[in-house]
Design an enzyme around this catalytic site. Structure first.
Site, short mmCIF file in Angstrom:
data_model
loop_
_atom_site.label_atom_id
_atom_site.label_comp_id
_atom_site.label_asym_id
_atom_site.label_seq_id
_atom_site.Cartn_x
_atom_site.Cartn_y
_atom_site.Cartn_z
N SER A 120 0.84 -1.21 0.00
CA SER A 120 0.00 0.00 0.00
C SER A 120 0.87 1.25 0.00
O SER A 120 2.01 1.24 0.47
CB SER A 120 -0.88 0.02 1.25
OG SER A 120 -1.56 -1.19 1.41
N1 SAH Z 1 0.12 -4.90 4.23
C1 SAH Z 1 0.76 -5.40 3.05
C2 SAH Z 1 -0.10 -5.18 1.83
C3 SAH Z 1 -0.31 -6.46 1.10
S1 SAH Z 1 -1.49 -6.45 -0.19
C4 SAH Z 1 2.15 -4.83 2.89
O1 SAH Z 1 2.56 -3.99 3.69
O2 SAH Z 1 2.83 -5.25 1.96
C5 SAH Z 1 -2.78 -7.41 0.53
C6 SAH Z 1 -2.44 -8.84 0.85
O3 SAH Z 1 -3.62 -9.46 1.35
C7 SAH Z 1 -1.98 -9.68 -0.32
O4 SAH Z 1 -0.71 -10.18 -0.05
C8 SAH Z 1 -3.02 -10.81 -0.40
O5 SAH Z 1 -2.48 -12.07 -0.75
C9 SAH Z 1 -3.54 -10.82 1.03
N2 SAH Z 1 -4.85 -11.46 1.22
C10 SAH Z 1 -5.95 -11.39 0.45
N3 SAH Z 1 -6.95 -12.11 0.98
C11 SAH Z 1 -6.46 -12.65 2.14
C12 SAH Z 1 -7.00 -13.50 3.15
N4 SAH Z 1 -8.26 -13.99 3.10
N5 SAH Z 1 -6.22 -13.85 4.19
C13 SAH Z 1 -4.95 -13.40 4.28
N6 SAH Z 1 -4.38 -12.61 3.36
C14 SAH Z 1 -5.12 -12.22 2.30
#
Ligand code: SAH
Length: 260
Positions: free
Chosen positions: A103
């Protein structure tokens, strides 16, 4: 708006009251856990670039000293691919592999600051926090400076392992990385003072509000009836009811079920 004790959270957030502009005041706190200094090729350069990012965040309205300190400490450039390092402190989301993104800094700061406004927050920070979507681990590192314990769940094994590798040099003993479907929450670590989701679905998984402690706060992207993704805030009141507030439009990757 107050909800009944056991809400059937609607599939969409259309009918909920709006709270745009309802930005809670932030509270000055000490950092919960200092991030260990890490030797990098960027050295002091990255610290200076990071401070400029923090100045922009403050100018754009981030007030919490704890959040600003965390954003100024966590080396974001160490969480992105080497080809993207030059963009690491721009206010932009960046690819982290497997079609996911880290993000943008302003969104991380905004969401963490909202979380910090939870009614149960103590002067020295939040208690336990659950993050859904570890991704590359960046936001988990930021949360580690705002909360006592951070449980961060990722459904993609490749990213779970990438986050582990990214976080290892920072030696954050209060961050617990979990591989699993975050739609179910993580009851073993709860109840939580804060739950923060980095992926947006069409409905709020019922496990999340249930796993909030009294005075706890959830911040998550969620689709409204127009198919627009909005930031949703849910506060668990001390009487066990919930209050929801719809904030600004956001753009997050989709929340998916199952582990892959
Ligand atoms: N906070 C992260 C942003 C990652 S993007 C950072 O700092 O990099 C969002 C993430 O949510 C992705 O990696 C995706 O695989 C994950 N995601 C989506 N659905 C999910 C679920 N049901 N449980 C766990 N992770 C999930």
């Amino acid at each position: 708006m107050n909800l009944p004790r056991r809400p059937g959270f609607p599939a969409r957030i259309a009918s909920l009251g709006t709270g745009a502009g309802a930005r809670p005041s932030s509270v000055s706190r000490q950092a919960a856990a200092p991030v260990a200094p890490v030797a990098t090729g960027w050295g002091m350069d990255s610290a200076a670039v990071r401070q400029r990012m923090v100045q922009r965040l403050a100018a754009d309205g981030v007030k919490s000293p704890t959040v600003l300190r965390a954003m100024g400490t966590v080396p974001r450039h160490q969480f992105v691919d080497s080809a993207l390092v030059a963009q690491a402190y721009e206010d932009t989301s960046l690819p982290i592999g497997l079609q996911q993104t880290i993000s943008k800094p302003s969104v991380v700061a905004r969401m963490v600051e909202l979380l910090e406004g939870a009614a149960c927050a103590q002067p020295n920070g939040l208690g336990r926090v659950l993050e859904i979507g570890t991704g590359c681990g960046y936001q988990a590192a930021v949360l580690s400076m705002v909360a006592r314990e951070v449980y961060s769940m990722e459904r993609l094994r490749g990213l779970h392992e990438k986050a582990r590798a990214n976080l290892r040099p920072l030696r954050l003993s209060n961050v617990h990385l979990l591989l699993g479907d975050g739609m179910l929450g993580y009851p073993r670590g709860g109840p939580y003072a804060g739950i923060i989701a980095a992926a947006g679905g069409e409905s709020l998984p019922p496990a999340w509000p249930e796993q909030l402690a009294p005075g706890g706060r959830l911040v998550a992207p969620m689709m409204n009836e127009h198919g627009q993704q909005m930031l949703l805030m849910v506060d668990r009141n001390f009487d066990g009811t919930w209050t929801q507030t719809v904030l600004e439009a956001v753009h997050f990757v989709p929340l998916k079920s199952g582990v892959a």
